[in-house]
Write a protein that holds these residues in place. Structure first.
Motif, mmCIF file in Angstrom:
data_model
loop_
_atom_site.group_PDB
_atom_site.id
_atom_site.type_symbol
_atom_site.label_atom_id
_atom_site.label_comp_id
_atom_site.label_asym_id
_atom_site.label_seq_id
_atom_site.Cartn_x
_atom_site.Cartn_y
_atom_site.Cartn_z
ATOM 1 N N GLU A 81 -2.966 42.195 -55.800
ATOM 2 C CA GLU A 81 -3.848 43.222 -56.341
ATOM 3 C C GLU A 81 -3.587 43.461 -57.820
ATOM 4 O OE1 GLU A 81 -7.078 45.847 -55.949
ATOM 5 O OE2 GLU A 81 -6.310 44.219 -54.688
ATOM 6 N N LEU A 82 -2.323 43.417 -58.232
ATOM 7 C CA LEU A 82 -1.989 43.570 -59.641
ATOM 8 C C LEU A 82 -2.627 42.452 -60.460
ATOM 9 C CD1 LEU A 82 -0.351 44.861 -61.985
ATOM 10 C CD2 LEU A 82 1.569 43.401 -61.285
ATOM 11 N N LEU A 83 -2.519 41.222 -59.989
ATOM 12 C CA LEU A 83 -3.112 40.090 -60.695
ATOM 13 C C LEU A 83 -4.631 40.203 -60.756
ATOM 14 C CD1 LEU A 83 -0.981 37.226 -59.128
ATOM 15 C CD2 LEU A 83 -0.845 38.024 -61.491
ATOM 16 N N ARG A 84 -5.230 40.709 -59.704
ATOM 17 C CA ARG A 84 -6.686 40.850 -59.677
ATOM 18 C C ARG A 84 -7.160 41.899 -60.674
ATOM 19 N NH1 ARG A 84 -10.833 43.701 -57.509
ATOM 20 N NH2 ARG A 84 -9.456 45.299 -56.638
ATOM 21 N N ARG A 85 -6.397 42.992 -60.783
ATOM 22 C CA ARG A 85 -6.814 44.098 -61.651
ATOM 23 C C ARG A 85 -6.400 43.898 -63.106
ATOM 24 N NH1 ARG A 85 -7.237 48.933 -58.624
ATOM 25 N NH2 ARG A 85 -7.645 49.989 -60.611
ATOM 26 N N ASN A 86 -5.318 43.158 -63.324
ATOM 27 C CA ASN A 86 -4.799 42.932 -64.674
ATOM 28 C C ASN A 86 -4.787 41.427 -64.932
ATOM 29 O OD1 ASN A 86 -3.149 42.509 -66.940
ATOM 30 N ND2 ASN A 86 -1.862 44.277 -66.508
ATOM 31 N N GLU A 87 -5.706 40.954 -65.727
ATOM 32 C CA GLU A 87 -5.918 39.518 -65.888
ATOM 33 C C GLU A 87 -4.958 38.865 -66.876
ATOM 34 O OE1 GLU A 87 -10.014 38.993 -66.879
ATOM 35 O OE2 GLU A 87 -10.708 39.492 -64.848
ATOM 36 N N ARG A 88 -4.083 39.646 -67.507
ATOM 37 C CA ARG A 88 -3.170 39.071 -68.495
ATOM 38 C C ARG A 88 -1.703 39.202 -68.112
ATOM 39 N NH1 ARG A 88 -4.957 41.344 -74.269
ATOM 40 N NH2 ARG A 88 -5.376 43.240 -73.072
ATOM 41 N N VAL A 89 -1.405 39.943 -67.071
ATOM 42 C CA VAL A 89 -0.008 40.155 -66.692
ATOM 43 C C VAL A 89 0.587 38.896 -66.079
ATOM 44 C CG1 VAL A 89 -0.463 40.990 -64.336
ATOM 45 C CG2 VAL A 89 1.563 41.800 -65.577
ATOM 46 N N ARG A 90 1.849 38.660 -66.370
ATOM 47 C CA ARG A 90 2.634 37.615 -65.729
ATOM 48 C C ARG A 90 3.684 38.296 -64.855
ATOM 49 N NH1 ARG A 90 1.261 32.802 -67.722
ATOM 50 N NH2 ARG A 90 2.965 31.831 -66.563
ATOM 51 N N VAL A 91 3.981 37.687 -63.716
ATOM 52 C CA VAL A 91 4.824 38.331 -62.710
ATOM 53 C C VAL A 91 5.999 37.440 -62.339
ATOM 54 C CG1 VAL A 91 4.917 39.228 -60.345
ATOM 55 C CG2 VAL A 91 2.864 39.605 -61.745
ATOM 56 N N ASP A 92 7.198 38.024 -62.348
ATOM 57 C CA ASP A 92 8.371 37.418 -61.734
ATOM 58 C C ASP A 92 8.611 38.159 -60.429
ATOM 59 O OD1 ASP A 92 9.595 35.357 -63.576
ATOM 60 O OD2 ASP A 92 9.377 37.045 -64.960
ATOM 61 N N ALA A 93 8.518 37.441 -59.316
ATOM 62 C CA ALA A 93 8.691 38.039 -57.991
ATOM 63 C C ALA A 93 10.027 37.588 -57.414
ATOM 64 C CB ALA A 93 7.554 37.630 -57.068
ATOM 65 N N VAL A 94 10.864 38.558 -57.066
ATOM 66 C CA VAL A 94 12.219 38.278 -56.588
ATOM 67 C C VAL A 94 12.349 38.739 -55.139
ATOM 68 C CG1 VAL A 94 14.672 38.754 -56.930
ATOM 69 C CG2 VAL A 94 13.143 38.541 -58.916
ATOM 70 N N ASP A 95 12.872 37.866 -54.292
ATOM 71 C CA ASP A 95 13.074 38.209 -52.889
ATOM 72 C C ASP A 95 14.137 37.264 -52.330
ATOM 73 O OD1 ASP A 95 12.677 38.839 -50.034
ATOM 74 O OD2 ASP A 95 10.772 39.697 -50.687
ATOM 75 N N THR A 96 14.851 37.709 -51.312
ATOM 76 C CA THR A 96 15.819 36.833 -50.649
ATOM 77 C C THR A 96 15.175 36.009 -49.546
ATOM 78 O OG1 THR A 96 16.428 38.603 -49.108
ATOM 79 C CG2 THR A 96 17.749 38.393 -51.122
ATOM 80 N N SER A 97 13.957 36.352 -49.159
ATOM 81 C CA SER A 97 13.283 35.684 -48.058
ATOM 82 C C SER A 97 12.359 34.586 -48.568
ATOM 83 C CB SER A 97 12.476 36.697 -47.229
ATOM 84 O OG SER A 97 11.630 36.033 -46.317
ATOM 85 N N GLY A 98 12.665 33.353 -48.226
ATOM 86 C CA GLY A 98 11.798 32.258 -48.607
ATOM 87 C C GLY A 98 10.437 32.341 -47.939
ATOM 88 N N ALA A 99 10.408 32.815 -46.694
ATOM 89 C CA ALA A 99 9.139 32.934 -45.977
ATOM 90 C C ALA A 99 8.241 33.984 -46.628
ATOM 91 C CB ALA A 99 9.396 33.287 -44.516
ATOM 92 N N MET A 100 8.830 35.107 -47.051
ATOM 93 C CA MET A 100 8.045 36.136 -47.735
ATOM 94 C C MET A 100 7.513 35.601 -49.065
ATOM 95 S SD MET A 100 7.764 39.035 -46.044
ATOM 96 C CE MET A 100 8.580 40.194 -44.924
ATOM 97 N N LEU A 101 8.332 34.886 -49.812
ATOM 98 C CA LEU A 101 7.886 34.347 -51.097
ATOM 99 C C LEU A 101 6.775 33.321 -50.905
ATOM 100 C CD1 LEU A 101 11.272 33.947 -53.020
ATOM 101 C CD2 LEU A 101 9.462 35.617 -53.468
ATOM 102 N N ALA A 102 6.850 32.532 -49.837
ATOM 103 C CA ALA A 102 5.794 31.560 -49.567
ATOM 104 C C ALA A 102 4.472 32.265 -49.294
ATOM 105 C CB ALA A 102 6.184 30.678 -48.389
ATOM 106 N N LEU A 103 4.510 33.362 -48.537
ATOM 107 C CA LEU A 103 3.300 34.132 -48.281
ATOM 108 C C LEU A 103 2.774 34.756 -49.573
ATOM 109 C CD1 LEU A 103 4.213 35.923 -44.934
ATOM 110 C CD2 LEU A 103 2.540 34.094 -45.251
#
Length: 222
Positions: free
Chosen positions: A63-85
């Protein structure tokens, strides 16, 4: 006395709930958790470098990417399955995923947004205190930190909320091995890290909270 292998706590593993996570969420509180996550999105439209810790299956990032067309995101998680989703839902070259502990990640230079949605409640108070100091130190002046989480309200809802949150901890502890059983005081941690809360929205009689914090602490968002 050291614990024997049979007594040692299970390692925390969110992979096993990655696929049903959305439906587990809807089965408990319907759309309220997602509404809590995105409440302050209008204030994030000028942000350019976001750090998102523990977004689960990535609905906030998408939703952030959809609403803000210029933002870049670093997403951090310990779960590989969550990151894949998350990657599958975001479908964007503006997202970089990092599979590691939040405390092991060094924020990118120029980070002007941090998002922790229903993530800090998975940490102990000492972990939240340390994380707040580390991550707030990487925010640019005026940078924002948005928090969504459960709270125990004062008044008549205090004991029903304690029972409900305690039940959630027990269920997620059984499913994931999460050992935390008490909500940390993230307000104290973020305040001690030099941030000021500039926005607050409560839902479900105060059990759910959306909060917006700013690194320079000037002004109050109406």
């Amino acid at each position: 006395m050291a614990k024997t292998p049979s007594e040692a706590p299970r390692p925390v593993n969110f992979d096993r709930i990655a696929r049903p996570y959305r439906w587990l969420e809807y089965g408990t509180l319907g759309p309220l958790l997602q509404r809590t996550r995105v409440y302050f999105l209008p204030q994030m439209l000028d942000c350019r470098q976001a750090l998102v810790l523990g977004d689960g299956d990535g609905r906030f990032v998408a939703e952030l990417l959809r609403r803000n067309e210029r933002v870049r995101v670093d997403a951090v998680d310990t779960s590989g399955a969550m990151l894949a989703l998350l990657e599958r839902r975001a479908r964007s070259e503006r997202v970089t995923t990092h599979r590691l502990q939040a405390m092991d990640y060094v924020p990118e230079a120029g980070t002007d947004l941090v998002a922790t949605h229903f993530f800090l409640d998975c940490l102990t108070q000492a972990e939240v205190d340390a994380l707040a100091l580390r991550v707030a130190g990487g925010l640019v002046p005026g940078g924002l930190w948005v928090v969504s989480d459960f709270r125990i309200p004062a008044g008549v809802m205090r004991w029903p909320a304690r029972f409900y949150v305690g039940m959630l901890y027990r269920v997620f502890g059984f499913l994931t091995g999460l050992h935390v059983r008490r909500l940390p005081d993230h307000v104290a941690a973020l305040t001690a890290a030099g941030l000021t809360r500039i926005g607050l929205r409560r839902r479900l009689f105060g059990v759910l909270t959306s909060e917006l914090w700013r690194a320079d602490g000037n002004g109050v968002l109406q």
